[in-house]
Scaffold this motif. Structure first.
Motif, PDB file in Angstrom:
ATOM      1  N   VAL A 116       0.855  -1.180   0.000  1.00  0.00           N
ATOM      2  CA  VAL A 116       0.000   0.000   0.000  1.00  0.00           C
ATOM      3  C   VAL A 116       0.901   1.242   0.000  1.00  0.00           C
ATOM      4  O   VAL A 116       1.730   1.396   0.898  1.00  0.00           O
ATOM      5  CB  VAL A 116      -0.911   0.044   1.245  1.00  0.00           C
ATOM      6  N   PRO A 117       0.767   2.123  -0.996  1.00  0.00           N
ATOM      7  CA  PRO A 117       1.519   3.385  -0.967  1.00  0.00           C
ATOM      8  C   PRO A 117       0.850   4.373  -0.013  1.00  0.00           C
ATOM      9  O   PRO A 117      -0.359   4.601  -0.102  1.00  0.00           O
ATOM     10  CB  PRO A 117       1.464   3.874  -2.414  1.00  0.00           C
ATOM     11  N   LEU A 118       1.629   4.917   0.897  1.00  0.00           N
ATOM     12  CA  LEU A 118       1.112   5.874   1.875  1.00  0.00           C
ATOM     13  C   LEU A 118       1.677   7.269   1.615  1.00  0.00           C
ATOM     14  O   LEU A 118       2.856   7.422   1.278  1.00  0.00           O
ATOM     15  CB  LEU A 118       1.499   5.461   3.297  1.00  0.00           C
ATOM     16  N   LYS A 119       0.838   8.260   1.772  1.00  0.00           N
ATOM     17  CA  LYS A 119       1.261   9.657   1.793  1.00  0.00           C
ATOM     18  C   LYS A 119       0.914  10.185   3.180  1.00  0.00           C
ATOM     19  O   LYS A 119      -0.256  10.296   3.525  1.00  0.00           O
ATOM     20  CB  LYS A 119       0.544  10.466   0.720  1.00  0.00           C
ATOM     21  N   ILE A 120       1.928  10.471   3.979  1.00  0.00           N
ATOM     22  CA  ILE A 120       1.705  10.837   5.385  1.00  0.00           C
ATOM     23  C   ILE A 120       2.028  12.305   5.591  1.00  0.00           C
ATOM     24  O   ILE A 120       3.139  12.773   5.276  1.00  0.00           O
ATOM     25  CB  ILE A 120       2.558   9.957   6.309  1.00  0.00           C
ATOM     26  N   SER A 121       1.072  13.034   6.116  1.00  0.00           N
ATOM     27  CA  SER A 121       1.237  14.458   6.413  1.00  0.00           C
ATOM     28  C   SER A 121       1.276  14.669   7.917  1.00  0.00           C
ATOM     29  O   SER A 121       0.720  13.874   8.684  1.00  0.00           O
ATOM     30  CB  SER A 121       0.076  15.270   5.813  1.00  0.00           C
ATOM     31  N   LEU A 122       1.913  15.748   8.326  1.00  0.00           N
ATOM     32  CA  LEU A 122       1.961  16.106   9.741  1.00  0.00           C
ATOM     33  C   LEU A 122       0.717  16.905  10.099  1.00  0.00           C
ATOM     34  O   LEU A 122       0.344  17.849   9.384  1.00  0.00           O
ATOM     35  CB  LEU A 122       3.216  16.924  10.037  1.00  0.00           C
ATOM     36  N   SER A 123       0.057  16.534  11.182  1.00  0.00           N
ATOM     37  CA  SER A 123      -1.131  17.257  11.637  1.00  0.00           C
ATOM     38  C   SER A 123      -0.810  18.745  11.824  1.00  0.00           C
ATOM     39  O   SER A 123       0.249  19.107  12.339  1.00  0.00           O
ATOM     40  CB  SER A 123      -1.627  16.674  12.957  1.00  0.00           C
ATOM     41  N   LYS A 124      -1.719  19.600  11.414  1.00  0.00           N
ATOM     42  CA  LYS A 124      -1.500  21.042  11.537  1.00  0.00           C
ATOM     43  C   LYS A 124      -1.331  21.469  12.991  1.00  0.00           C
ATOM     44  O   LYS A 124      -0.706  22.493  13.280  1.00  0.00           O
ATOM     45  CB  LYS A 124      -2.662  21.810  10.909  1.00  0.00           C
ATOM     46  N   TYR A 125      -1.859  20.675  13.914  1.00  0.00           N
ATOM     47  CA  TYR A 125      -1.749  21.013  15.328  1.00  0.00           C
ATOM     48  C   TYR A 125      -0.344  20.754  15.884  1.00  0.00           C
ATOM     49  O   TYR A 125      -0.017  21.183  16.987  1.00  0.00           O
ATOM     50  CB  TYR A 125      -2.774  20.213  16.134  1.00  0.00           C
ATOM     51  N   SER A 169     -17.748   0.434  -9.230  1.00  0.00           N
ATOM     52  CA  SER A 169     -16.522  -0.336  -8.983  1.00  0.00           C
ATOM     53  C   SER A 169     -15.898   0.124  -7.671  1.00  0.00           C
ATOM     54  O   SER A 169     -16.101   1.266  -7.231  1.00  0.00           O
ATOM     55  CB  SER A 169     -15.516  -0.146 -10.126  1.00  0.00           C
ATOM     56  N   VAL A 170     -15.132  -0.766  -7.046  1.00  0.00           N
ATOM     57  CA  VAL A 170     -14.445  -0.410  -5.809  1.00  0.00           C
ATOM     58  C   VAL A 170     -13.317   0.566  -6.115  1.00  0.00           C
ATOM     59  O   VAL A 170     -12.479   0.320  -6.995  1.00  0.00           O
ATOM     60  CB  VAL A 170     -13.885  -1.669  -5.121  1.00  0.00           C
ATOM     61  N   ASN A 171     -13.302   1.690  -5.418  1.00  0.00           N
ATOM     62  CA  ASN A 171     -12.306   2.732  -5.638  1.00  0.00           C
ATOM     63  C   ASN A 171     -11.387   2.808  -4.424  1.00  0.00           C
ATOM     64  O   ASN A 171     -11.767   3.323  -3.374  1.00  0.00           O
ATOM     65  CB  ASN A 171     -13.002   4.083  -5.870  1.00  0.00           C
ATOM     66  N   LEU A 172     -10.168   2.268  -4.549  1.00  0.00           N
ATOM     67  CA  LEU A 172      -9.180   2.359  -3.484  1.00  0.00           C
ATOM     68  C   LEU A 172      -8.448   3.684  -3.604  1.00  0.00           C
ATOM     69  O   LEU A 172      -7.958   4.035  -4.679  1.00  0.00           O
ATOM     70  CB  LEU A 172      -8.176   1.204  -3.582  1.00  0.00           C
ATOM     71  N   THR A 173      -8.373   4.439  -2.520  1.00  0.00           N
ATOM     72  CA  THR A 173      -7.715   5.736  -2.537  1.00  0.00           C
ATOM     73  C   THR A 173      -6.205   5.531  -2.490  1.00  0.00           C
ATOM     74  O   THR A 173      -5.633   5.229  -1.445  1.00  0.00           O
ATOM     75  CB  THR A 173      -8.164   6.589  -1.333  1.00  0.00           C
ATOM     76  N   ILE A 174      -5.551   5.681  -3.649  1.00  0.00           N
ATOM     77  CA  ILE A 174      -4.113   5.464  -3.768  1.00  0.00           C
ATOM     78  C   ILE A 174      -3.450   6.754  -4.238  1.00  0.00           C
ATOM     79  O   ILE A 174      -3.837   7.312  -5.261  1.00  0.00           O
ATOM     80  CB  ILE A 174      -3.806   4.327  -4.769  1.00  0.00           C
ATOM     81  N   PRO A 175      -2.419   7.260  -3.531  1.00  0.00           N
ATOM     82  CA  PRO A 175      -1.933   6.710  -2.257  1.00  0.00           C
ATOM     83  C   PRO A 175      -2.940   6.950  -1.130  1.00  0.00           C
ATOM     84  O   PRO A 175      -3.794   7.831  -1.232  1.00  0.00           O
ATOM     85  CB  PRO A 175      -0.638   7.491  -2.021  1.00  0.00           C
ATOM     86  N   PHE A 176      -2.810   6.166  -0.081  1.00  0.00           N
ATOM     87  CA  PHE A 176      -3.647   6.301   1.104  1.00  0.00           C
ATOM     88  C   PHE A 176      -3.116   7.501   1.888  1.00  0.00           C
ATOM     89  O   PHE A 176      -2.034   7.453   2.453  1.00  0.00           O
ATOM     90  CB  PHE A 176      -3.551   5.022   1.918  1.00  0.00           C
ATOM     91  N   GLU A 177      -3.873   8.595   1.865  1.00  0.00           N
ATOM     92  CA  GLU A 177      -3.407   9.853   2.458  1.00  0.00           C
ATOM     93  C   GLU A 177      -3.856   9.952   3.916  1.00  0.00           C
ATOM     94  O   GLU A 177      -5.052  10.082   4.194  1.00  0.00           O
ATOM     95  CB  GLU A 177      -3.925  11.044   1.652  1.00  0.00           C
TER      96      GLU A 177
END
Length: 268
Positions: free
Chosen positions: A17-26, A100-108
């Motif tokens: 699974v490709p992940l896109k990880i962001s830092l919480s604004k808080y 159709s099944v839509n997988l959110t790629i990358p998983f943000e």
């Protein structure tokens, strides 16, 4: 195992699974926009296993003191359960697009260093917490399959470590070597098929629902025993599953390393 089943298992276990990880604004303490962190992780792996890399990446953007017990992840502000396999989390937060099944790629997703939602998530005390939950889940599925968890309890410490390392990295062949007494069993050797079903309308969590292995059952019939009116899509391991698929075969080929078949129900 047939040659086809071995091929399916190899492909399932090698899925990422490709992940896109962001830092919480808080948690952003300095001016500028933090660079997102991108990584591909095995579908069968877990979010806590990448925490250290993520902490190092975002360390320069926050003055928050890193406390292991406080870190957590979210998707569109919804806390992600850290003890669910990553691939299962992706399935849960997928949708139906054009039938159709839509997988959110990358998983943000977002990483949060504070404000741990203790009312929603299980307490996290480091990787030992994750290991304990995995082992307990493996014992539970074994007890359903065989009527006893002894095969898991009788593993040596070396075998336990090998099983866990293979589960984390998606090493199917190594996992199969150590778990042949309680994984990939024929239908005749199973008592119950360990299944966990997620359906958002039935609450915030997954339902444990074992099925009698002696009954020839397809996945749609199994689902309708739990959600009689269900008319949507059935998903497992990121795949839309035809309703006439044999339930035991699905478990045998698509179960996660804890030996549970995770089924997600998505409304059309």
């Amino acid at each position: 195992m047939t040659e086809l089943e071995e091929q399916v298992l190899d492909e399932v276990w090698s899925g990422f699974v490709p992940l896109k990880i962001s830092l919480s604004k808080y948690d952003i303490s300095f001016s500028g926009t933090p660079l997102d962190y991108y990584i591909c992780v095995p579908r069968c792996s877990y979010l806590p296993l990448i925490v250290e890399n993520i902490r190092k990446h975002f360390d320069q953007y926050t003055s928050t003191d890193y406390i292991q017990d406080e870190i957590w992840f979210s998707y569109k502000s919804v806390p992600l359960k850290w003890h669910y396999p990553i691939g299962f989390l992706l399935d849960i937060y997928s949708s139906i697009l054009y039938n159709s099944v839509n997988l959110t790629i990358p998983f943000e997703i977002e990483v949060n260093f504070r404000r741990f939602p203790a009312d929603i998530l299980l307490p996290y005390k480091g990787l030992k917490s994750l290991y304990t939950i995995f082992q307990n889940s493996l014992k539970e599925s074994c007890a359903m399959l065989l009527g006893t968890s002894s095969p898991v309890l009788n593993l040596s410490r070396e075998q336990e470590d090998k099983v866990w390392n293979c589960a984390k990295t998606g090493n199917y062949k190594g996992f199969a070597e150590s778990t042949r007494d309680f994984s990939g069993l024929s239908q005749e050797n199973c008592k119950l098929i360990p299944v966990k079903i997620y359906y958002q309308k039935l609450g915030n969590g997954i339902m444990l629902h074992p099925f009698q292995a002696s009954e020839q059952k397809n996945v749609l019939d199994a689902v309708k025993e739990v959600v009689e009116e269900f008319q949507g899509k059935i998903v497992a391991q990121g795949i839309e599953i035809p309703g006439d698929s044999d339930l035991h075969w699905l478990w045998k080929c698509l179960a996660h390393p804890d030996n549970f078949l995770y089924i997600t129900l998505l409304d059309s």
